[in-house]
Design a protein around this motif. Structure first.
Motif, PDB file in Angstrom:
ATOM      1  N   ARG A 142      -8.526  40.086 -21.524  1.00  0.00           N
ATOM      2  CA  ARG A 142      -7.528  40.023 -22.595  1.00  0.00           C
ATOM      3  C   ARG A 142      -8.017  40.896 -23.743  1.00  0.00           C
ATOM      4  O   ARG A 142      -8.929  40.521 -24.478  1.00  0.00           O
ATOM      5  N   PHE A 143      -7.444  42.099 -23.796  1.00  0.00           N
ATOM      6  CA  PHE A 143      -7.875  43.060 -24.802  1.00  0.00           C
ATOM      7  C   PHE A 143      -7.361  42.661 -26.182  1.00  0.00           C
ATOM      8  O   PHE A 143      -6.442  41.854 -26.311  1.00  0.00           O
ATOM      9  N   GLN A 144      -7.963  43.276 -27.178  1.00  0.00           N
ATOM     10  CA  GLN A 144      -7.599  43.059 -28.579  1.00  0.00           C
ATOM     11  C   GLN A 144      -7.567  41.570 -28.910  1.00  0.00           C
ATOM     12  O   GLN A 144      -6.690  41.082 -29.624  1.00  0.00           O
ATOM     13  N   THR A 145      -8.526  40.882 -28.328  1.00  0.00           N
ATOM     14  CA  THR A 145      -8.648  39.444 -28.570  1.00  0.00           C
ATOM     15  C   THR A 145     -10.103  39.138 -28.908  1.00  0.00           C
ATOM     16  O   THR A 145     -10.990  39.336 -28.073  1.00  0.00           O
ATOM     17  N   LYS A 146     -10.285  38.689 -30.114  1.00  0.00           N
ATOM     18  CA  LYS A 146     -11.655  38.441 -30.586  1.00  0.00           C
ATOM     19  C   LYS A 146     -11.994  36.961 -30.457  1.00  0.00           C
ATOM     20  O   LYS A 146     -11.167  36.102 -30.777  1.00  0.00           O
ATOM     21  N   VAL A 147     -13.186  36.674 -30.014  1.00  0.00           N
ATOM     22  CA  VAL A 147     -13.624  35.280 -29.964  1.00  0.00           C
ATOM     23  C   VAL A 147     -14.159  34.908 -31.340  1.00  0.00           C
ATOM     24  O   VAL A 147     -15.063  35.556 -31.870  1.00  0.00           O
ATOM     25  N   LEU A 148     -13.554  33.864 -31.914  1.00  0.00           N
ATOM     26  CA  LEU A 148     -13.954  33.447 -33.262  1.00  0.00           C
ATOM     27  C   LEU A 148     -15.004  32.339 -33.221  1.00  0.00           C
ATOM     28  O   LEU A 148     -15.969  32.367 -33.967  1.00  0.00           O
ATOM     29  N   ARG A 149     -14.737  31.357 -32.329  1.00  0.00           N
ATOM     30  CA  ARG A 149     -15.660  30.225 -32.277  1.00  0.00           C
ATOM     31  C   ARG A 149     -15.809  29.718 -30.851  1.00  0.00           C
ATOM     32  O   ARG A 149     -14.863  29.690 -30.081  1.00  0.00           O
ATOM     33  N   VAL A 150     -17.034  29.319 -30.560  1.00  0.00           N
ATOM     34  CA  VAL A 150     -17.310  28.681 -29.264  1.00  0.00           C
ATOM     35  C   VAL A 150     -18.056  27.391 -29.582  1.00  0.00           C
ATOM     36  O   VAL A 150     -19.169  27.429 -30.123  1.00  0.00           O
ATOM     37  N   THR A 151     -17.416  26.266 -29.296  1.00  0.00           N
ATOM     38  CA  THR A 151     -18.056  24.983 -29.648  1.00  0.00           C
ATOM     39  C   THR A 151     -18.083  24.047 -28.443  1.00  0.00           C
ATOM     40  O   THR A 151     -17.115  23.998 -27.666  1.00  0.00           O
ATOM     41  N   PRO A 152     -19.183  23.306 -28.308  1.00  0.00           N
ATOM     42  CA  PRO A 152     -19.232  22.345 -27.200  1.00  0.00           C
ATOM     43  C   PRO A 152     -18.178  21.264 -27.403  1.00  0.00           C
ATOM     44  O   PRO A 152     -17.933  20.841 -28.529  1.00  0.00           O
ATOM     45  N   ARG A 153     -17.541  20.853 -26.333  1.00  0.00           N
ATOM     46  CA  ARG A 153     -16.520  19.805 -26.432  1.00  0.00           C
ATOM     47  C   ARG A 153     -17.187  18.451 -26.692  1.00  0.00           C
ATOM     48  O   ARG A 153     -18.381  18.277 -26.396  1.00  0.00           O
ATOM     49  N   PRO A 154     -16.429  17.489 -27.224  1.00  0.00           N
ATOM     50  CA  PRO A 154     -17.053  16.178 -27.529  1.00  0.00           C
ATOM     51  C   PRO A 154     -17.729  15.552 -26.304  1.00  0.00           C
ATOM     52  O   PRO A 154     -18.746  14.880 -26.434  1.00  0.00           O
ATOM     53  N   ASP A 155     -17.181  15.807 -25.108  1.00  0.00           N
ATOM     54  CA  ASP A 155     -17.796  15.208 -23.909  1.00  0.00           C
ATOM     55  C   ASP A 155     -18.759  16.188 -23.224  1.00  0.00           C
ATOM     56  O   ASP A 155     -19.012  16.100 -22.018  1.00  0.00           O
ATOM     57  N   PHE A 156     -19.314  17.113 -23.994  1.00  0.00           N
ATOM     58  CA  PHE A 156     -20.132  18.184 -23.421  1.00  0.00           C
ATOM     59  C   PHE A 156     -21.274  17.658 -22.546  1.00  0.00           C
ATOM     60  O   PHE A 156     -21.592  18.232 -21.504  1.00  0.00           O
ATOM     61  N   SER A 157     -21.872  16.536 -22.980  1.00  0.00           N
ATOM     62  CA  SER A 157     -23.068  16.067 -22.256  1.00  0.00           C
ATOM     63  C   SER A 157     -22.773  15.789 -20.790  1.00  0.00           C
ATOM     64  O   SER A 157     -23.661  15.889 -19.944  1.00  0.00           O
ATOM     65  N   HIS A 158     -21.533  15.447 -20.444  1.00  0.00           N
ATOM     66  CA  HIS A 158     -21.278  15.310 -18.997  1.00  0.00           C
ATOM     67  C   HIS A 158     -20.330  16.369 -18.450  1.00  0.00           C
ATOM     68  O   HIS A 158     -20.409  16.733 -17.288  1.00  0.00           O
ATOM     69  N   SER A 159     -19.446  16.929 -19.304  1.00  0.00           N
ATOM     70  CA  SER A 159     -18.522  17.951 -18.759  1.00  0.00           C
ATOM     71  C   SER A 159     -19.113  19.356 -18.842  1.00  0.00           C
ATOM     72  O   SER A 159     -18.797  20.222 -18.042  1.00  0.00           O
ATOM     73  N   GLY A 160     -19.978  19.583 -19.825  1.00  0.00           N
ATOM     74  CA  GLY A 160     -20.528  20.925 -20.039  1.00  0.00           C
ATOM     75  C   GLY A 160     -19.490  21.923 -20.533  1.00  0.00           C
ATOM     76  O   GLY A 160     -19.739  23.129 -20.522  1.00  0.00           O
ATOM     77  N   GLN A 161     -18.346  21.401 -20.993  1.00  0.00           N
ATOM     78  CA  GLN A 161     -17.247  22.313 -21.349  1.00  0.00           C
ATOM     79  C   GLN A 161     -17.305  22.784 -22.805  1.00  0.00           C
ATOM     80  O   GLN A 161     -17.902  22.134 -23.656  1.00  0.00           O
ATOM     81  N   TRP A 162     -16.587  23.894 -23.040  1.00  0.00           N
ATOM     82  CA  TRP A 162     -16.587  24.528 -24.355  1.00  0.00           C
ATOM     83  C   TRP A 162     -15.157  24.757 -24.827  1.00  0.00           C
ATOM     84  O   TRP A 162     -14.287  25.086 -24.008  1.00  0.00           O
TER      85      TRP A 162
END
Ligand SMILES: Cc1cc2nc3c(=O)[nH]c(=O)nc-3n(C[C@H](O)[C@H](O)[C@H](O)COP(=O)(O)OP(=O)(O)OC[C@H]3O[C@@H](n4cnc5c(N)ncnc54)[C@H](O)[C@@H]3O)c2cc1C
Ligand SMILES: NC(=O)c1ccc[n+]([C@@H]2O[C@H](COP(=O)([O-])OP(=O)(O)OC[C@H]3O[C@@H](n4cnc5c(N)ncnc54)[C@H](OP(=O)(O)O)[C@@H]3O)[C@@H](O)[C@H]2O)c1
Length: 599
Positions: A142-162
């Motif tokens: 996806r061009f011309q798309t800047k990533v502003l923030r990457v944050t661990p999800r509240p359930d990160f400890s078991h989902s590992g999701q962002w």
């Protein structure tokens, strides 16, 4: 379809599946089942050489990559633009890569045979485009798309999701959930401009800028120029400006050993030095001895002391500066090597040895780069003066789940492209659960050991924080993936290939010979690598030199012919010949005017 190697079955990401462990066949993990049901979504940040490798590796592993790229095209640093994009690295028009084509290619996609060995950035872009087209990578960007923030999800400890928040060119913001993130934002984007070290620069009457903003030399015809820094940017820019400027002063606080692209017999030098056998041999020698051997070689080309370049440190203690042209420019006086700058006074520059150069119009700060991860909270990957603590330069060790990988944050003594690719091959398998990371204590121990080794070997500098030796590091990662070539096994099964792998250049194809991601063209690519080196050099048919040997063999052939002819004409009086052999000699003399002597 083997579910554990990733069946790609696209599904709605938010589709939730509840499977009881009782239903699972006993050899399957939950991850394997999820592998069948839906491909994990991976956010790839950056569409440069590392980002492209990540998209390809995700696809190979049956993952679903979504790549975000701030600019409107692929290629990252290698895409030249007269006016640099704010978030992207920027290069000068004449830039030629200093890693040769056989050593810098992706491991399953050799660079076309007719491409030159050291390519201009425009050809590197051509190659990246071929790669992206061949493996259909662009549709995942996806061009011309800047990533502003990457944050661990509240359930990160078991989902590992962002949660990944992006902003498109028209200002539209979006948040999406990803199973893992690959950070490929490069580390040569933000200039390191240490103006505080240069008193008087604020009052300097000429112009100054960082090497990132240097594009071409035309504007500086007949001007006085100081280039500060003797890394590869400083070396290249000083050489190029010296062809236009009145005089170039190349200032270095430490000096440098100068390597060259053109190795012995004109072979690309990285193909000579990145050989397993040589590394193995040097590994056995005391470090001081290897340094002396290499320094002696370099001083044979030109005396570094005489040219004012000799540093106090040893050759293997510094990231190499590669310039075939710099010694020539120094010898012709268009580049003068100077020590560090003490201060600026109006349009004059005072150097630490007390010398002063007047009428300086331009100062180029070729003083390197800094990196950071502005979209990540600083505790995820703390960075201080270019120092980061990542396991094998990839994984933040403190994360509860190994779902974040930094790709391409290394400075290899070799090309970055195949290294990024190998990192991506490993990371994608870690995301899938097919490779496991060790416990945090082991990761921290490994990080510390690497930091210590780097501090021991390299001059302490901001530019020496992510150094890796090409072959050992590639082997280290390849072992994790299960693709490290086994020389002993090859010696038994395919001796010809084994000898090429051991004594030939360690080209990236070596890591596609077996194991996950095996490529059936790898063997042939290794056996034909020298053909691709030679191909672009065959631009003129050269005549065979008339060597002494061939004129001797001509004399010999004519002599034999003459002897046989003389025998033929004398056949009627063979008995006379046996009685008087010197008569044969007279007959030969009559046939050919050869310098035969009877002595
Ligand atoms: C002058 C110069 C010459 C070099 N020569 C060599 C060489 O000869 N051989 C070699 O191996 N290496 C060389 N390098 C190193 C170079 O960094 C690598 O070759 C390579 O470009 C690294 O690729 P990358 O994809 O990791 O990073 P980059 O090429 O820098 O790509 C990063 C991409 O990420 C994008 N991006 C950044 N932030 C965001 C964001 N927040 N959201 C979305 N997208 C983002 C950028 O737009 C960019 O496209 C050189 C470096 C310099 C400065
Ligand atoms: N043709 C090519 O392929 C090519 C061209 C350009 C760059 N590159 C690559 O791009 C990367 C960046 O190279 P680079 O040359 O831009 O940066 P670099 O390798 O970090 O070199 C920076 C130079 O600036 C000097 N410096 C830094 N801070 C200074 C200060 N305060 N005062 C005086 N000198 C200072 C450093 O000296 P010290 O050593 O004393 O710290 C060093 O000589 C490297 O990987 C390089 O190989 C490749």
């Amino acid at each position: 379809m083997n579910p554990c190697t990733g069946g790609v079955m696209k599904s709605s990401y938010y589709f939730e599946v509840i499977i009881s462990h009782d239903f699972l066949p006993h050899c399957f993990t939950l991850d394997c089942w999820f592998g069948i049901i839906m491909a994990k979504r991976i956010a790839v940040i950056g569409g440069g050489t590392s980002g492209l490798a990540c998209i390809k590796c995700c696809l190979d592993e049956g993952l679903e990559p979504v790549c975000f790229e701030t600019s409107d095209d692929i290629g990252g640093l290698w895409r030249f633009k007269e006016n640099p994009d704010p978030d992207r690295a920027s290069i000068y028009y004449s830039l030629i890569i200093n890693t040769s084509k056989e050593m810098m290619c992706y491991s399953d996609f050799p660079i076309p045979a007719h491409f030159p060995n050291y390519m201009h950035h425009s050809l590197i872009m051509d190659y990246f485009r071929m790669y992206a087209d061949h493996f259909q990578l662009k549709q995942h960007i996806r061009f011309q798309t800047k990533v502003l923030r990457v944050t661990p999800r509240p359930d990160f400890s078991h989902s590992g999701q962002w949660d990944v928040e992006t902003e498109s060119k028209d200002g539209r913001r979006e948040k999406q959930v990803f199973d893992a993130v690959m950070v490929c934002t490069g580390h040569h984007c933000h200039p390191h401009l240490p103006l505080q070290d240069f008193p008087g620069i604020d009052m300097f009457k000429g112009k100054f800028f960082h090497s990132r903003d240097y594009k071409n030399p035309e504007e500086w015809r007949g001007k006085g120029v100081v280039v500060i820094g003797i890394g590869n940017s400083g070396g290249d820019i000083a050489v190029e400006l010296s062809r236009m400027a009145k005089q170039v002063y190349l200032s270095t606080r430490r000096g440098s050993w100068m390597l060259n692209r053109v190795g012995d017999k004109g072979v690309p030098s990285d193909m000579i030095f990145n050989k397993r056998a040589l590394k193995w041999f040097l590994g056995w020698l005391p470090v001081g001895f290897s340094n002396s051997w290499r320094e002696k070689q370099l001083n044979k080309r030109f005396d570094h002391k005489l040219y004012g370049l000799q540093p106090a440190h040893r050759v293997f203690s510094q990231h190499p500066t590669i310039s075939d042209d710099l010694p020539n420019r120094i010898l012709s006086g268009t580049v003068s090597v100077k020590p560090n700058v003490q201060e600026f006074r109006g349009s004059s520059v005072v150097f630490e040895d007390g010398t002063v150069e007047d009428d300086i119009d331009l100062v180029v700060f070729a003083t390197g780069y800094t990196f950071s991860f502005p979209f990540l909270s600083s505790h995820v990957i703390p960075v201080s003066k270019n120092k980061v603590s990542l396991y094998k330069y990839i994984y933040p060790p403190g994360l509860e789940r190994p779902t974040l990988a930094v790709i391409g944050l290394i400075q290899p003594l070799g090309a970055i492209m195949p290294v990024s690719e190998m990192q991506a091959r490993w990371a994608t398998r870690v995301f899938k659960g097919l490779c496991k990371l060790p416990p945090i204590s082991a990761m921290t121990k490994d990080i510390k050991a690497k930091e210590q080794a780097m501090a021991q070997r390299y001059v302490a500098a901001q530019r020496h924080t992510v150094q890796v030796d090409y072959i050992p590091y590639m082997d280290e990662l390849a072992k994790q993936v299960g693709v490290r070539p086994s020389i002993l096994k090859l010696l038994v099964t395919d001796p010809r290939l084994a000898l090429n792998v051991m004594f030939g250049p360690c080209t990236p194809y070596q890591f596609r010979l077996h194991g996950p991601g095996q490529w059936e063209g790898a063997r042939q690519a290794i056996l034909t690598q020298w053909d691709r080196v030679n191909e672009p050099l065959r631009t003129r048919c050269t005549p065979e030199p008339q060597s002494q040997r061939s004129s001797h063999s001509l004399i010999f052939s004519v002599s034999v012919a003459a002897l046989l002819s003389a025998l033929y004409y004398s056949r009627a009086s063979l008995h006379t010949l046996i009685a008087d052999p010197s008569s044969l000699l007279d007959k030969i003399r009559a046939l050919v005017p050869l310098p035969l002597t009877t002595q």
